[in-house]
Design an enzyme around this catalytic site. Structure first.
Site, short mmCIF file in Angstrom:
data_model
loop_
_atom_site.label_atom_id
_atom_site.label_comp_id
_atom_site.label_asym_id
_atom_site.label_seq_id
_atom_site.Cartn_x
_atom_site.Cartn_y
_atom_site.Cartn_z
N ASP A 81 0.81 -1.21 0.00
CA ASP A 81 0.00 0.00 0.00
C ASP A 81 0.85 1.27 0.00
O ASP A 81 2.07 1.21 0.17
CB ASP A 81 -0.95 0.00 1.21
CG ASP A 81 -0.26 -0.40 2.51
OD1 ASP A 81 0.99 -0.41 2.56
OD2 ASP A 81 -0.97 -0.71 3.49
N ASN A 147 -7.32 -2.64 14.50
CA ASN A 147 -8.71 -3.01 14.21
C ASN A 147 -8.78 -4.22 13.27
O ASN A 147 -9.82 -4.52 12.71
CB ASN A 147 -9.46 -1.82 13.59
CG ASN A 147 -8.82 -1.34 12.29
OD1 ASN A 147 -7.88 -1.97 11.78
ND2 ASN A 147 -9.31 -0.25 11.75
N HIS A 149 -7.01 -4.65 10.44
CA HIS A 149 -6.78 -4.45 9.01
C HIS A 149 -5.45 -5.07 8.57
O HIS A 149 -4.52 -5.20 9.36
CB HIS A 149 -6.87 -2.96 8.61
CG HIS A 149 -5.75 -2.08 9.02
ND1 HIS A 149 -5.89 -1.09 9.96
CD2 HIS A 149 -4.46 -2.01 8.62
CE1 HIS A 149 -4.75 -0.45 10.11
NE2 HIS A 149 -3.85 -0.99 9.31
N GLU A 154 -9.48 -1.89 5.46
CA GLU A 154 -10.12 -1.57 6.74
C GLU A 154 -11.36 -2.44 6.96
O GLU A 154 -11.88 -3.05 6.01
CB GLU A 154 -10.51 -0.08 6.73
CG GLU A 154 -9.32 0.88 6.67
CD GLU A 154 -8.67 1.10 8.05
OE1 GLU A 154 -8.69 0.17 8.88
OE2 GLU A 154 -8.15 2.21 8.28
#
Ligand code: GLP
Length: 255
Positions: A81, A147, A149, A154
């Site tokens: 990314d 979280n 990811h 996400e």
């Protein structure tokens, strides 16, 4: 010192029996050594395309790679990314990070990252999907967001999309703010490889360290396989190795 190694057995949605190998170590320096061994072994077995990640987690593995005589000058790297809006020479870009932490000392024949400055983000996403399609990933290293990811996929991200534009969640912006002078400087958008592409990698190595990752680790391994916790998709992959320190492994109960 490796504290514990065990195979977590699970049944995939297609009823295949799958095993996730879990290696628990004392700390991330030892985790880095275990991660390094996986790279070394992959290379020995002919791996040619390496999926790479940023964040603090893979740094110890990269340090061990740098200190070794492993040679990647015949290999290809494809990163997960990049932030949208940061140029490659911005010291907060993932492109810059990879040069600082690996490429300057261990150059690859060719290294791919999404271009966060592309004028046409959709076209850039398509270009990146073609790169991944043309260079099937042998070994993909992943960190884990608090979280759950992976890459910048996400919670809630559909699982069948390719490289895509992401609006970062507040949790991710908060977590990444530590790298920036102030939170307003943290980019709000990124381009990320999709979950389907990550899942096509032949071998996936995920590392996670620290108590703040313990809930995500538990969900990833023992929780339901759900888009709400993107890393839980790894339960469906046939060749996953997870390296954890004791804090990150502390909520696992189902060994
Ligand atoms: C970012 C990256 C992820 C990384 C995560 C965790 O959001 N896009 O690839 O896994 O942060 O970062 P860290 O390893 O610093 O905890």
């Amino acid at each position: 010192m490796v504290v514990e190694v065990y195979n977590y057995k699970m049944t995939s949605k297609t009823k295949r029996r799958l095993v996730m190998k879990i290696i628990v170590v004392k700390n991330e320096v030892e985790g880095g050594q275990e991660g390094f061994k996986i790279f070394e072994n992959a290379k020995k077995n002919g791996a040619h395309v390496f999926g790479l990640a940023t964040g603090s987690t893979p740094i110890t593995t990269y340090n061990d790679i740098i200190a070794s005589d492993l040679d990647f000058s015949d290999s290809i790297s494809i990163n997960l990314d990049e932030y949208i809006g940061l140029s490659a020479d911005n010291d907060q870009s993932y492109n810059y990070f990879m040069h600082e932490h690996l490429f300057n000392k261990k150059p690859f024949k060719k290294s791919y990252l999404p271009n966060g400055l592309a004028k046409d983000i959709e076209a850039e996403a398509k270009r990146y999907d073609k790169v991944i399609e043309d260079n099937p990933i042998d070994l993909q290293i992943l960190g884990l967001g608090r979280n759950g990811h992976i890459g910048f996929n996400e919670p809630g991200t559909p699982r069948n999309i390719g490289t895509h534009r992401v609006s970062l969640t507040q949790s991710t912006i908060d977590a990444n703010a530590r790298f920036f002078a102030n939170e307003d400087d943290v980019p709000k958008e990124a381009l990320s490889m999709g979950l389907a592409s990550i899942m096509k990698s032949k071998h996936i190595l995920l590392e996670a360290y620290g108590a703040e990752k313990a809930d995500a680790v538990k969900g990833m391994i023992e929780g339901p396989d759900t888009p709400d916790l993107p890393a839980s998709i790894l339960q469906q992959h046939a060749n996953v190795t997870v390296i954890l320190d004791e804090a990150a492994a502390s909520k696992l109960t189902n060994k």
